[in-house]
Write a protein that holds these residues in place. Structure first.
Motif, PDB file in Angstrom:
ATOM      1  N   UNK A  96     -15.099   1.920 -13.202  1.00 48.50           N
ATOM      2  CA  UNK A  96     -15.403   1.409 -11.863  1.00 48.50           C
ATOM      3  C   UNK A  96     -14.498   0.247 -11.487  1.00 48.50           C
ATOM      4  N   UNK A  97     -14.177  -0.604 -12.449  1.00 48.38           N
ATOM      5  CA  UNK A  97     -13.256  -1.714 -12.193  1.00 48.38           C
ATOM      6  C   UNK A  97     -11.883  -1.183 -11.806  1.00 48.38           C
ATOM      7  N   UNK A  98     -11.406  -0.211 -12.563  1.00 48.54           N
ATOM      8  CA  UNK A  98     -10.104   0.390 -12.254  1.00 48.54           C
ATOM      9  C   UNK A  98     -10.132   1.081 -10.897  1.00 48.54           C
ATOM     10  N   UNK A  99     -11.207   1.795 -10.608  1.00 49.41           N
ATOM     11  CA  UNK A  99     -11.317   2.461  -9.314  1.00 49.41           C
ATOM     12  C   UNK A  99     -11.364   1.446  -8.171  1.00 49.41           C
ATOM     13  N   UNK A 100     -11.982   0.301  -8.422  1.00 52.18           N
ATOM     14  CA  UNK A 100     -12.005  -0.759  -7.416  1.00 52.18           C
ATOM     15  C   UNK A 100     -10.610  -1.305  -7.141  1.00 52.18           C
ATOM     16  N   UNK A 101      -9.812  -1.437  -8.199  1.00 53.53           N
ATOM     17  CA  UNK A 101      -8.414  -1.856  -8.021  1.00 53.53           C
ATOM     18  C   UNK A 101      -7.672  -0.827  -7.184  1.00 53.53           C
ATOM     19  N   UNK A 102      -7.861   0.441  -7.514  1.00 54.19           N
ATOM     20  CA  UNK A 102      -7.212   1.511  -6.749  1.00 54.19           C
ATOM     21  C   UNK A 102      -7.625   1.467  -5.283  1.00 54.19           C
ATOM     22  N   UNK A 103      -8.912   1.315  -5.043  1.00 48.54           N
ATOM     23  CA  UNK A 103      -9.424   1.314  -3.676  1.00 48.54           C
ATOM     24  C   UNK A 103      -8.807   0.185  -2.855  1.00 48.54           C
ATOM     25  N   UNK A 104      -8.770  -1.017  -3.435  1.00 46.19           N
ATOM     26  CA  UNK A 104      -8.179  -2.152  -2.728  1.00 46.19           C
ATOM     27  C   UNK A 104      -6.689  -1.927  -2.492  1.00 46.19           C
ATOM     28  N   UNK A 105      -6.005  -1.397  -3.495  1.00 42.11           N
ATOM     29  CA  UNK A 105      -4.558  -1.181  -3.370  1.00 42.11           C
ATOM     30  C   UNK A 105      -4.244  -0.096  -2.344  1.00 42.11           C
ATOM     31  N   UNK A 106      -5.045   0.960  -2.314  1.00 43.02           N
ATOM     32  CA  UNK A 106      -4.840   2.012  -1.315  1.00 43.02           C
ATOM     33  C   UNK A 106      -5.114   1.467   0.084  1.00 43.02           C
ATOM     34  N   UNK A 107      -6.164   0.669   0.238  1.00 43.01           N
ATOM     35  CA  UNK A 107      -6.440   0.056   1.541  1.00 43.01           C
ATOM     36  C   UNK A 107      -5.276  -0.819   1.992  1.00 43.01           C
ATOM     37  N   UNK A 108      -4.700  -1.529   1.061  1.00 45.52           N
ATOM     38  CA  UNK A 108      -3.546  -2.382   1.369  1.00 45.52           C
ATOM     39  C   UNK A 108      -2.363  -1.520   1.817  1.00 45.52           C
ATOM     40  N   UNK A 109      -2.158  -0.418   1.150  1.00 45.61           N
ATOM     41  CA  UNK A 109      -1.084   0.498   1.534  1.00 45.61           C
ATOM     42  C   UNK A 109      -1.323   1.049   2.931  1.00 45.61           C
ATOM     43  N   UNK A 110      -2.547   1.473   3.195  1.00 53.57           N
ATOM     44  CA  UNK A 110      -2.871   2.065   4.498  1.00 53.57           C
ATOM     45  C   UNK A 110      -2.692   1.062   5.633  1.00 53.57           C
ATOM     46  N   UNK A 111      -3.022  -0.195   5.379  1.00 49.51           N
ATOM     47  CA  UNK A 111      -2.873  -1.211   6.430  1.00 49.51           C
ATOM     48  C   UNK A 111      -1.417  -1.312   6.875  1.00 49.51           C
ATOM     49  N   UNK A 112      -0.522  -1.268   5.890  1.00 46.44           N
ATOM     50  CA  UNK A 112       0.891  -1.368   6.228  1.00 46.44           C
ATOM     51  C   UNK A 112       1.484  -0.081   6.774  1.00 46.44           C
ATOM     52  N   UNK A 113       0.910   1.053   6.391  1.00 48.34           N
ATOM     53  CA  UNK A 113       1.505   2.337   6.745  1.00 48.34           C
ATOM     54  C   UNK A 113       0.938   2.939   8.018  1.00 48.34           C
ATOM     55  N   UNK A 114      -0.338   2.721   8.291  1.00 48.97           N
ATOM     56  CA  UNK A 114      -0.986   3.442   9.384  1.00 48.97           C
ATOM     57  C   UNK A 114      -1.455   2.551  10.535  1.00 48.97           C
ATOM     58  N   UNK A 115      -1.246   1.254  10.429  1.00 50.13           N
ATOM     59  CA  UNK A 115      -1.565   0.375  11.549  1.00 50.13           C
ATOM     60  C   UNK A 115      -0.279  -0.248  12.059  1.00 50.13           C
ATOM     61  N   UNK A 116      -0.162  -0.337  13.363  1.00 46.08           N
ATOM     62  CA  UNK A 116       1.040  -0.917  13.946  1.00 46.08           C
ATOM     63  C   UNK A 116       1.126  -2.396  13.563  1.00 46.08           C
ATOM     64  N   UNK A 117       2.339  -2.960  13.514  1.00 45.62           N
ATOM     65  CA  UNK A 117       2.503  -4.350  13.070  1.00 45.62           C
ATOM     66  C   UNK A 117       1.599  -5.344  13.785  1.00 45.62           C
ATOM     67  N   UNK A 118       1.423  -5.163  15.089  1.00 46.57           N
ATOM     68  CA  UNK A 118       0.602  -6.124  15.828  1.00 46.57           C
ATOM     69  C   UNK A 118      -0.883  -5.997  15.501  1.00 46.57           C
ATOM     70  N   UNK A 119      -1.275  -4.881  14.925  1.00 43.82           N
ATOM     71  CA  UNK A 119      -2.671  -4.670  14.556  1.00 43.82           C
ATOM     72  C   UNK A 119      -2.966  -5.059  13.103  1.00 43.82           C
ATOM     73  N   UNK A 120      -1.941  -5.279  12.310  1.00 44.11           N
ATOM     74  CA  UNK A 120      -2.140  -5.590  10.900  1.00 44.11           C
ATOM     75  C   UNK A 120      -2.659  -7.015  10.727  1.00 44.11           C
ATOM     76  N   UNK A 121      -3.524  -7.190   9.733  1.00 44.97           N
ATOM     77  CA  UNK A 121      -4.112  -8.498   9.456  1.00 44.97           C
ATOM     78  C   UNK A 121      -3.628  -8.999   8.101  1.00 44.97           C
ATOM     79  N   UNK A 122      -2.865 -10.061   8.119  1.00 41.18           N
ATOM     80  CA  UNK A 122      -2.377 -10.644   6.870  1.00 41.18           C
ATOM     81  C   UNK A 122      -3.534 -11.142   6.019  1.00 41.18           C
ATOM     82  N   UNK A 123      -4.552 -11.700   6.651  1.00 41.26           N
ATOM     83  CA  UNK A 123      -5.708 -12.205   5.915  1.00 41.26           C
ATOM     84  C   UNK A 123      -6.445 -11.064   5.223  1.00 41.26           C
ATOM     85  N   UNK A 124      -6.587  -9.954   5.924  1.00 38.71           N
ATOM     86  CA  UNK A 124      -7.267  -8.800   5.330  1.00 38.71           C
ATOM     87  C   UNK A 124      -6.455  -8.238   4.169  1.00 38.71           C
TER      88      UNK A 124
END
Length: 200
Positions: A96-124
């Motif tokens: 579960x710990x490893x899966x949590x790392x994966x989940x956070x890392x995938x979310x981070x990837x998606x933020x950069x890949x699927x949201x336009x720059x003006x919609x991206x949140x550096x804090x998030x």
């Protein structure tokens, strides 16, 4: 059986590792699909209403999904070696710990890949990396003795999580301050199953 996959997904890779380590390659056909959070492949949607991979299509029952469900199912077919009852709660917690790392890392990837720059949140994005980083540190500080023991699904999950950080977020440097885990990962990455499932 057919496993719907995208090779870069760490959750998919975990299932692919177990298939190889459990000797199930002759029983599971891997079918690569092109799917994203914004454009879900129709075969994935038919198998999993949530639209996520991996999904396992079975001839004797409905499709099953979520990597932890799939790996547990396949392990049961192979005799239950990689979810050992003697230490099951430790195994599940580390997975579960490893899966949590994966989940956070995938979310981070998606933020950069699927949201336009003006919609991206550096804090998030920083918050997602914080989750991944804390998970990595916890494994380095608390779980190295477990990772030194007999192979189980948690080893595979940790290896997939760390390899995904290398693939998508290498510049963030997860190895800093995690020397024991970095050494373990370097050694584990030489396994035939890891080499065979490395994204191209």
């Amino acid at each position: 059986m057919k496993l719907l996959i995208s090779p870069a997904s760490p959750f998919v890779r975990k299932a692919r590792l177990l298939i190889r380590e459990a000797g199930l390659t002759d029983r599971v056909q891997e079918v690569e699909v092109s799917t994203t959070p914004l454009a879900t492949d129709t075969s994935v949607m038919a198998a999993n209403p949530i639209g996520k991979i991996p999904a396992l299509l079975r001839g004797d029952g409905p499709a099953i999904y979520d990597s932890r469900v799939i790996t547990r199912y396949l392990d049961a077919l192979a005799g239950g070696k990689f979810y050992p009852e003697a230490r099951i709660w430790e195994v599940l917690t580390l997975e579960a710990t490893a899966d949590g790392i994966m989940d956070a890392a995938v979310n981070l990837t998606y933020e950069g890949r699927f949201r336009t720059p003006e919609m991206q949140s550096a804090a998030w994005m920083d918050a997602q990396w914080g989750k991944a980083s804390r998970g990595v540190s916890a494994i380095n500080e608390r779980w190295m003795s477990h990772l030194s023991g007999p192979l189980d699904i948690s080893h595979m999950a940790v290896a997939c999580a760390l390899s995904y950080l290398d693939l998508r977020h290498d510049a963030r440097g997860w190895r800093a301050g995690n020397d024991a885990l970095a050494a373990w990962h370097a050694s584990f990455s030489e396994r035939a199953s890891m080499v065979a499932t490395k994204p191209g």
